[in-house]
Design a protein around this motif. Sequence first.
Motif, PDB file in Angstrom:
ATOM      1  N   GLU A 390       0.821  -1.214   0.000  1.00 26.31           N
ATOM      2  CA  GLU A 390       0.000   0.000   0.000  1.00 26.31           C
ATOM      3  C   GLU A 390       0.856   1.266   0.000  1.00 26.31           C
ATOM      4  OE1 GLU A 390      -3.733  -1.722   2.585  1.00 26.31           O
ATOM      5  OE2 GLU A 390      -1.808  -1.446   3.563  1.00 26.31           O
ATOM      6  N   ALA A 391       1.733   1.371  -0.989  1.00 26.75           N
ATOM      7  CA  ALA A 391       2.687   2.487  -1.028  1.00 26.75           C
ATOM      8  C   ALA A 391       2.024   3.823  -1.315  1.00 26.75           C
ATOM      9  CB  ALA A 391       3.768   2.209  -2.080  1.00 26.75           C
ATOM     10  N   GLY A 492      -3.286  -3.709   4.973  1.00 24.62           N
ATOM     11  CA  GLY A 492      -4.508  -3.406   5.722  1.00 24.62           C
ATOM     12  C   GLY A 492      -4.708  -1.947   6.052  1.00 24.62           C
ATOM     13  N   ALA A 493      -3.719  -1.096   5.742  1.00 28.15           N
ATOM     14  CA  ALA A 493      -3.870   0.336   6.025  1.00 28.15           C
ATOM     15  C   ALA A 493      -4.991   0.946   5.192  1.00 28.15           C
ATOM     16  CB  ALA A 493      -2.555   1.069   5.764  1.00 28.15           C
ATOM     17  N   THR A 494      -5.140   0.450   3.957  1.00 30.89           N
ATOM     18  CA  THR A 494      -6.212   0.960   3.085  1.00 30.89           C
ATOM     19  C   THR A 494      -7.123  -0.152   2.593  1.00 30.89           C
ATOM     20  OG1 THR A 494      -4.790   0.789   1.117  1.00 30.89           O
ATOM     21  CG2 THR A 494      -4.774   2.878   2.302  1.00 30.89           C
ATOM     22  N   HIS A 495      -6.816  -1.396   2.923  1.00 33.60           N
ATOM     23  CA  HIS A 495      -7.630  -2.527   2.491  1.00 33.60           C
ATOM     24  C   HIS A 495      -8.275  -3.213   3.690  1.00 33.60           C
ATOM     25  CE1 HIS A 495      -4.845  -2.120  -1.008  1.00 33.60           C
ATOM     26  NE2 HIS A 495      -5.941  -2.401  -1.672  1.00 33.60           N
ATOM     27  N   ARG A 672      -7.265  -0.061   9.546  1.00 38.25           N
ATOM     28  CA  ARG A 672      -7.274   1.089   8.644  1.00 38.25           C
ATOM     29  C   ARG A 672      -7.065   2.404   9.397  1.00 38.25           C
ATOM     30  NH1 ARG A 672     -12.381  -0.638   5.077  1.00 38.25           N
ATOM     31  NH2 ARG A 672     -12.616  -2.033   6.849  1.00 38.25           N
ATOM     32  N   GLY A 673      -7.161   2.363  10.711  1.00 36.05           N
ATOM     33  CA  GLY A 673      -6.863   3.545  11.517  1.00 36.05           C
ATOM     34  C   GLY A 673      -5.478   3.489  12.142  1.00 36.05           C
ATOM     35  N   ASP A 678       2.316   1.838  14.683  1.00 29.35           N
ATOM     36  CA  ASP A 678       1.675   0.522  14.536  1.00 29.35           C
ATOM     37  C   ASP A 678       2.267  -0.237  13.347  1.00 29.35           C
ATOM     38  OD1 ASP A 678      -0.052   1.023  16.655  1.00 29.35           O
ATOM     39  OD2 ASP A 678      -1.612   1.855  15.368  1.00 29.35           O
ATOM     40  N   ILE A 679       2.451   0.474  12.250  1.00 27.53           N
ATOM     41  CA  ILE A 679       2.992  -0.166  11.045  1.00 27.53           C
ATOM     42  C   ILE A 679       4.416  -0.647  11.292  1.00 27.53           C
ATOM     43  CG2 ILE A 679       3.590   0.184   8.618  1.00 27.53           C
ATOM     44  CD1 ILE A 679       1.382   2.373   8.575  1.00 27.53           C
ATOM     45  N   VAL A 680       5.236   0.202  11.895  1.00 26.37           N
ATOM     46  CA  VAL A 680       6.630  -0.157  12.160  1.00 26.37           C
ATOM     47  C   VAL A 680       6.697  -1.398  13.052  1.00 26.37           C
ATOM     48  CG1 VAL A 680       8.753   0.592  13.294  1.00 26.37           C
ATOM     49  CG2 VAL A 680       7.504   2.183  11.825  1.00 26.37           C
TER      50      VAL A 680
END
Length: 695
Positions: A390-391, A492-495, A672-673, A678-680
């Motif tokens: 999700e770049a 999952g950030a945008t999906h 998505r929130g 969290d991602i790191v």
Amino acid sequence: MEPNSLFIAPRERHAGSLLVSLGLMSLLRQRFEKIAFFRPLVSKADDPDSRFIHDFFQLDIPMAQMTGLTLAEATQKLSDGHKHELFEQLVAQYQTLQQEYDFVLVHGMEMTRHASGIEFDINLALAKHFNSPYVPVLNGQDKTRSEIETEIEMELHASADHDPFAFFVNRMAPALHDDSEDFKKHPGLPVFYLPELDDLNTPTIKEVADALHGEFLTPKKQGWNRLVKAPIVAAMTIENYLPRVNEGDLIVVPGDRSDILIASVMSLFARNMPNIAGILLTGGLVPKPVIQDLIINFEGRDLPIISVQTDTYPSAMDVGRVRAKLNANNSRKTHLALGLFDRHVDRDGLMERILQRASDHSRDITTPIMFEYRLFETARQRLKTIVLPEASDERILRACDVLLQRKVVNPILLGRPDEVLYQANLLGLNLEGAQIIDPETSPWKSHFIDQLFEMRQHKGMTQDLAKDSISHVSYFATMMVHLGYADGMVSGATHTTADTVRPALQIIKTQPDTSLVSSVFFMCFDTRVLVYGDCAVNQNPTAEQLAEIAIGSAETARHFGIDPKVALLSYSTGESGHGSEVEKVRQAAQLAHQKRPDLLLEGPLQYDAAIDPTVARQKMPDSDVAGQATVFIFPDLNTGNNTYKAVQRASGAIAIGPVLQGLRKPVNDLSRGCSVADIVNTVAITAIQAQANDQ
């Protein structure tokens, strides 16, 4: 020497000792719960370096206790002949911190022009009075090997009756640093050599604005962290000025030159032009409102514009004199500094040396920051390649920048390289080191389509449907993991969760001895980390599935350094209750025992009996799990999801997850929130799961 302190002593001007304190504080957080940062002598009462350390590490210490005396106050005491009183006051404050905290990291006086009235060796004197291990920091900038070795010898001679604990030589020329293995050795004394890193010593727009007392005309914090490589005076016509602009230049121009101003703003969005750092309007002149409206409302508003009162050429000279510093406003520089420290310092050897002096009575605790630090440390041991499909999401790009600076993984981003780099450029991010793949033009695409068709044709998959599926980044990324082009995936950030999990189930599939995919959350409390499962995937697992979840969660806990003591939860403890739900948990515990008799596992247990030793002594006194459980298995999704959220909200715990388990190769889902942090953390967890697969 006292076992619970270090004294960081800058021995020269601009030695970069704050970077050393930052790295040491990060290292210490993995083993000590309560850490104090103390600066005995500071330029001013509201010391920015202390504020930075306090805020970045969220230290549980009042700011007033982090500093001793200002240089003006210390100079006055020395002038009045009260040197003994000066030391007495500082020692008293230091000893108070020692009594209240597990470790005290002392950062000595900086060698600046403001310290001219203070004795040069006051840091060494304070370290002796504090009875604290002494860590000198030398400035290796523009010095030869011979000069550096001579300075180390001089420092050893000067501190002969208080031997240094370790040495840091900072800001060395990279070429000289490459030969540092050949420097003179000092048996029993670790010497760490850190190279100069240009970005760390390049001021930001915010630092320039503060130094020149400038006023931002653009929105607050817009582009504050852009690096100013050099000032350039725009005193020509546009066609002569633009070819002279270089990457990272700060455009210095009179405030009434609207032509230069508009051309500079437009150049930021021209892909064949350098990415300027910002614009400095001089002479106290500002554009007319119509020009300001045109600029500020321009698409991609990330270009900072500053107004100063001074004239153009004096302003340009002032910009050139601004020195860069680590500060709380620039997290990217902070992570860059930590990455530099981690790469060039033997952290394990240094920690072992520290622990040799540390108290034997430290408690077995794990704070959230300790847990996150250990994630990074473990992930770094064997770098894995993690694909982020999700770049197009800004949070993913910012997380990728952090991952690269901290050297946690080798990231792959999916997207058009020119678009990804363009967005990163606008955000002031450096993605050098990340692989960027366009699924539409990738030579792998046709192979992935054929592979998916072969795998799924028995399920009705057609060639056209396989082609449509691979055009979705989640399927493309999952196929990369399946075929070994990546070790894991985070999405999952945008999906949706289904977008992430469905391809994994269809392509990667579950482990041979596992029938389902489940999940856990790492619940990070103040002094410990617990594992909750399954709170995100399986709605109403059977006894067999519950046993699988318990075993899988125990293994996940073990992979992340948590000793698994597994409690299968119900509304009843032991044999006291009956009913279909409690019987399911009892049967699950029996099945898990049969499959893994080596695991410490108990069920059914009520939550209070599982976590509270006092309750456990009453309800199940002979259990090895009750009262000390670290892994909590909930009977169904309704109970688990509500419990983890209730505990998170009520206690302030940090919930990291969901972390998926049971797949042949690691794939993890984001909310998505989700935040950048969290991602790191999720990427680091995915990398550790990939390491576990190697075993």
